[in-house]
Design a protein around this motif. Structure first.
Motif, mmCIF file in Angstrom:
data_model
loop_
_atom_site.group_PDB
_atom_site.id
_atom_site.type_symbol
_atom_site.label_atom_id
_atom_site.label_comp_id
_atom_site.label_asym_id
_atom_site.label_seq_id
_atom_site.Cartn_x
_atom_site.Cartn_y
_atom_site.Cartn_z
ATOM 1 N N ALA A 175 33.595 32.311 48.160
ATOM 2 C CA ALA A 175 33.870 33.011 46.901
ATOM 3 C C ALA A 175 34.192 32.029 45.778
ATOM 4 O O ALA A 175 33.689 32.159 44.659
ATOM 5 C CB ALA A 175 35.029 33.988 47.097
ATOM 6 N N HIS A 178 33.150 22.256 42.128
ATOM 7 C CA HIS A 178 32.158 23.146 42.746
ATOM 8 C C HIS A 178 31.521 22.489 43.966
ATOM 9 O O HIS A 178 31.357 23.121 45.026
ATOM 10 C CB HIS A 178 31.094 23.476 41.691
ATOM 11 N N ALA A 188 22.731 33.444 38.369
ATOM 12 C CA ALA A 188 24.161 33.670 38.598
ATOM 13 C C ALA A 188 24.433 35.130 38.945
ATOM 14 O O ALA A 188 25.222 35.435 39.852
ATOM 15 C CB ALA A 188 24.954 33.262 37.348
ATOM 16 N N VAL A 210 30.920 30.112 44.704
ATOM 17 C CA VAL A 210 29.977 30.909 43.920
ATOM 18 C C VAL A 210 30.551 31.223 42.541
ATOM 19 O O VAL A 210 29.818 31.181 41.537
ATOM 20 C CB VAL A 210 29.619 32.203 44.682
ATOM 21 N N CYS A 211 31.839 31.495 42.456
ATOM 22 C CA CYS A 211 32.446 31.757 41.140
ATOM 23 C C CYS A 211 32.332 30.532 40.237
ATOM 24 O O CYS A 211 32.000 30.652 39.050
ATOM 25 C CB CYS A 211 33.914 32.154 41.314
ATOM 26 N N MET A 224 28.688 30.223 39.165
ATOM 27 C CA MET A 224 28.347 31.186 38.124
ATOM 28 C C MET A 224 28.891 30.738 36.776
ATOM 29 O O MET A 224 28.202 30.840 35.751
ATOM 30 C CB MET A 224 28.894 32.567 38.491
ATOM 31 N N ALA A 268 28.922 38.598 46.627
ATOM 32 C CA ALA A 268 30.053 39.528 46.501
ATOM 33 C C ALA A 268 29.898 40.694 47.483
ATOM 34 O O ALA A 268 30.877 41.124 48.120
ATOM 35 C CB ALA A 268 30.144 40.045 45.072
ATOM 36 N N GLY A 320 25.557 35.973 42.610
ATOM 37 C CA GLY A 320 26.916 36.518 42.569
ATOM 38 C C GLY A 320 27.003 37.897 43.181
ATOM 39 O O GLY A 320 27.918 38.189 43.965
ATOM 40 N N CYS A 321 26.038 38.759 42.854
ATOM 41 C CA CYS A 321 26.052 40.122 43.415
ATOM 42 C C CYS A 321 25.821 40.093 44.919
ATOM 43 O O CYS A 321 26.492 40.817 45.677
ATOM 44 C CB CYS A 321 24.989 40.971 42.730
#
Length: 440
Positions: free
Chosen positions: A158, A186, A119, A161-162, A165, A127, A123-124
């Motif tokens: 976005a 999701h 995650a 992925v959120c 995570m 982002a 996520g990084c």
């Protein structure tokens, strides 16, 4: 739409190419997972192996191809120049690739730490990409459906992925969340809010341009992305609110909208001016037919309880959507994007003094056709393996392995072609300059 294209704004070749070359490796890993897991993989959509396979394709293959494509599309189509694209591509690529491997390992072992690391990594990486792409798109007016679709797809990415995570962190039970409900949302945002919206935005340009079809109707392109996005927002909201009477209807409307896009694309393809279809057009046709089949199966299972109660239908729907739909259309796109990028960069290198070979020579046509046939066989065997896993799981895994190893071979052949021609062009320019200097 073609007037929008500005190829002189394209990023360095290595920026998108690293994503395109990595994608087949994850598909090869997916094939090895099928062979390692055996028939048990198809016991349920919730087995660890099935979930690992799904994310090797969605994060490892699909996301890699789409991020690479967006790096190329944003400056060329939208005039949105990403700052330092080479650095951004390197960082995003490493983070997403590592995250995909960690996520697959997490599903196979169910170790909370692996999910948390996956995650964090994905996520990084995403982002960072959204920040770079969003900064490039900021201030670019949504003057056409493609630019609007690109913007909305970033929001869809976005959200996807959120939610992913959140699910990854909650799998160990530390958070009391409705996991099944969040998984469904999701899935909807990943398949529709991110993937279909982006695919349609690109299709509005590339289908008429590369496949020589009439343009998509203006009334459709103006409304499609917004309508699909609004339906997803409404469906997610009412599903979270627990309004069970309206949630299935909104989900069905979203699926029908996707089916309408697939049907319209097929109709436009039937009016192509090409004398014969090339591999890309065959890939698009199979992708749209698979999408229609997946939508039809989903609608049938949602409305007919005897079908909806069977464990096979989600797996069939997943194979149709992932392998028959998204993978097919993305491989078809790669066979247009990569040769064009190679040809375009060679042309720029020649500065009008040395012309590159024809774009069709970058990857041999016979190799494209054979790889395409291998992919279609793999899709057919995967569908059959859902119904007869004891007999066909291993043939399906072998076919998937062959098809994607062949895809990697074809893409590497394009890279080798670029390097050979680049050396020839540099040598020719050097000799020409030396001769001109001697003549003076």
């Amino acid at each position: 739409m073609q007037a929008l294209l500005s190829f002189d704004q394209a990023p360095p070749l290595a920026a998108p190419l690293r994503f395109f070359l990595t994608a087949p490796l994850f598909a090869v890993l997916a094939a090895l997972l099928v062979l390692w897991s055996g028939p048990e993989l198809f016991a349920s959509r919730w087995t660890g192996a099935a979930l690992a396979l799904t994310h090797l394709i969605t994060v490892g293959f699909m996301l890699q191809v789409m991020l690479g494509a967006m790096l190329q599309i944003l400056p060329v189509v939208a005039g949105a120049n990403i700052s330092r694209p080479q650095l951004l591509a390197t960082l995003v690529h490493l983070a997403v690739a590592a995250g995909a491997l960690l996520l697959a390992a997490g599903f196979l072992s169910y170790q909370p730490l692996l999910f948390e690391l996956a995650a964090l990594s994905i996520g990084c990486g995403v982002a960072l990409f959204i920040f770079g792409a969003g900064h490039a798109l900021y201030g670019v007016p949504s003057t056409n459906p493609t630019i609007l679709g690109l913007k909305l797809s970033l929001i869809g990415l976005a959200v996807t992925v959120c939610l992913g995570m959140l699910l990854a962190v909650a799998l160990d039970g530390a958070l009391a969340l409705p996991l099944m409900q969040l998984t469904s949302i999701h899935l909807g945002w990943g398949f529709i809010g991110w993937s279909v919206v982006l695919l349609a935005a690109v299709a509005f340009v590339v289908v008429p341009m590369f496949q020589m079809t009439p343009a998509y109707p203006e009334w459709f392109t103006r409304r499609f992305s917004w309508s699909l996005f609004a339906l997803l927002l409404l469906w997610s909201s009412v599903d979270i609110a627990g309004w069970q009477w309206s949630s299935p209807w909104l989900a069905a409307l979203a699926v029908l909208t996707v089916a309408a896009f697939a049907a319209l694309t097929l109709q436009l393809q039937s009016r192509s001016k090409r004398a014969r279809f090339d591999a890309t057009q065959h890939y698009w046709r199979v992708a749209m037919l698979s999408t229609l089949a997946a939508c039809s199966l989903w609608l049938a299972a949602s409305s007919w309880p005897p079908l909806g109660e069977r464990s096979e239908w989600p797996l069939l729907c997943g194979v149709l959507a992932l392998f028959g739909g998204f993978m097919s259309v993305m491989i078809g796109m790669l066979y247009k994007i990569v040769p064009f990028l190679v040809w375009s960069h060679l042309q720029n290198l020649g500065r009008g003094r040395v012309l590159p070979p024809n774009m069709n020579k970058v990857i041999a046509g016979a190799q494209l056709d054979r790889q395409m046939q291998a992919h279609f066989v793999a899709v057919a065997l995967l569908l059959a393996a859902v119904l007869w896993p004891e007999w066909l799981t291993y043939p399906a895994g072998l076919a998937l392995l062959l098809a994607n190893a062949w895809l990697l071979r074809n893409l590497l052949a394009a890279v080798a072609f670029y390097r050979r021609q680049r050396l020839k062009i540099v040598e020719t320019l050097t000799l020409t300059s030396a001769a001109a200097a001697a003549a003076r």
